[in-house]
Design a protein around this motif. Structure first.
Motif, short mmCIF file in Angstrom:
data_model
loop_
_atom_site.label_atom_id
_atom_site.label_comp_id
_atom_site.label_asym_id
_atom_site.label_seq_id
_atom_site.Cartn_x
_atom_site.Cartn_y
_atom_site.Cartn_z
N VAL A 1 -14.86 -23.21 -2.40
CA VAL A 1 -14.82 -23.73 -1.03
C VAL A 1 -14.13 -22.73 -0.12
O VAL A 1 -14.63 -22.39 0.95
CB VAL A 1 -14.12 -25.11 -0.99
CG1 VAL A 1 -13.82 -25.54 0.43
CG2 VAL A 1 -14.96 -26.16 -1.70
N SER A 2 -12.98 -22.22 -0.57
CA SER A 2 -12.21 -21.26 0.23
C SER A 2 -13.00 -19.98 0.47
O SER A 2 -13.06 -19.47 1.59
CB SER A 2 -10.90 -20.95 -0.49
OG SER A 2 -10.19 -19.94 0.18
N ASN B 1 -16.27 -19.57 0.34
CA ASN B 1 -17.40 -19.85 1.23
C ASN B 1 -16.97 -19.96 2.69
O ASN B 1 -17.68 -19.50 3.59
CB ASN B 1 -18.15 -21.10 0.78
CG ASN B 1 -19.06 -20.83 -0.38
OD1 ASN B 1 -19.56 -19.72 -0.55
ND2 ASN B 1 -19.30 -21.83 -1.21
N GLN B 2 -15.80 -20.57 2.93
CA GLN B 2 -15.29 -20.68 4.30
C GLN B 2 -14.99 -19.29 4.87
O GLN B 2 -15.35 -18.99 6.01
CB GLN B 2 -14.04 -21.56 4.35
CG GLN B 2 -14.32 -23.02 4.13
CD GLN B 2 -13.05 -23.85 3.97
OE1 GLN B 2 -11.97 -23.33 3.71
NE2 GLN B 2 -13.20 -25.17 4.10
N LYS B 3 -14.34 -18.46 4.07
CA LYS B 3 -14.03 -17.10 4.52
C LYS B 3 -15.31 -16.30 4.75
O LYS B 3 -15.43 -15.57 5.73
CB LYS B 3 -13.14 -16.39 3.50
CG LYS B 3 -11.73 -16.92 3.45
CD LYS B 3 -10.93 -16.23 2.35
CE LYS B 3 -9.55 -16.85 2.23
NZ LYS B 3 -8.79 -16.27 1.11
N THR C 1 -18.27 -17.45 5.51
CA THR C 1 -18.93 -17.94 6.74
C THR C 1 -18.25 -17.37 7.98
O THR C 1 -18.93 -16.95 8.93
CB THR C 1 -18.89 -19.49 6.76
OG1 THR C 1 -19.57 -19.97 5.60
CG2 THR C 1 -19.57 -20.05 8.00
N ALA C 2 -16.92 -17.34 7.98
CA ALA C 2 -16.19 -16.80 9.13
C ALA C 2 -16.47 -15.31 9.31
O ALA C 2 -16.70 -14.84 10.44
CB ALA C 2 -14.69 -17.03 8.95
N LYS D 1 -20.00 -14.80 10.58
CA LYS D 1 -20.09 -15.16 12.00
C LYS D 1 -19.56 -14.01 12.86
O LYS D 1 -20.20 -13.61 13.84
CB LYS D 1 -19.28 -16.43 12.26
CG LYS D 1 -19.33 -16.89 13.70
CD LYS D 1 -18.53 -18.16 13.88
CE LYS D 1 -18.55 -18.58 15.35
NZ LYS D 1 -17.73 -19.76 15.58
N SER E 1 -19.72 -14.12 -4.16
CA SER E 1 -19.93 -15.57 -4.21
C SER E 1 -20.74 -15.95 -5.44
O SER E 1 -20.45 -16.95 -6.10
CB SER E 1 -20.64 -16.01 -2.93
OG SER E 1 -20.85 -17.39 -2.94
#
Length: 170
Positions: A95-96, A98-100, A102-103, A106, A130
């Protein structure tokens, strides 16, 4: 060794005591159980020799069988708990990550938009990272399934041993 601690733990001794009473109507105190067995193993070998002593061969056999079953169940429970904990950790990390990811993607896309830049081959690195975590997660899930199957197989073997013992008493 760790094997001895597993069998000499209060919870294991109580479980052994309960099963001996329930299955054979044998009365042993936890102290008698703790003093009635020995374990031997060779370094590098998965084989453990359990020897039980009692006032009759039948009681010694029942004690050894129940102890072996309780030991196997405890070891399987420990393995399952370790795998479950590892799986939960990897899921949190996923989860962590994937969040990083995505950021960063972006931010990278914003940069590309402002500078009219196109993606390069180096951009596939984060996806490989990943993928590596996802593969580790799948491996832990496979190991957990394997351990669950080992538990089920052990239970089948234990039931067969009980049946064999019961048939021998008849």
């Amino acid at each position: 060794t760790g094997h001895l601690e597993i069998l000499r733990s209060a919870s294991s001794l109580e479980k052994i005591q309960e099963r001996l009473k329930k299955e054979y109507n044998f009365d042993f105190t936890p102290g008698q159980i703790a003093g009635a067995f020995s374990l031997k193993s060779q370094v590098g070998s998965p084989v453990i020799k359990l020897t039980a002593t009692a006032d009759t061969p039948k009681r010694a056999q029942a004690l050894a069988n129940i102890m072996a079953e309780v030991y196997i169940q405890r070891v399987n429970d420990i393995k399952k708990a370790d795998l479950t904990q590892g799986l939960a950790f990897l899921e949190q990390q996923m989860v962590s990550v994937n969040q990083k990811l995505t950021a960063v993607e972006k931010t990278l896309n914003q940069f590309r938009g402002k500078n009219k830049a196109f993606p390069s081959e180096k951009d596939s690195f984060s996806a490989r990272s990943s993928d590596k975590i996802a593969n580790q997660l799948q491996e832990l899930e496979r190991e957990l399934s394997k351990t669950q199957l080992e538990i089920e197989w052990t239970q089948v073997q234990v039931e067969a041993a009980h049946t064999s013992i019961s048939d021998g008493e008849s």
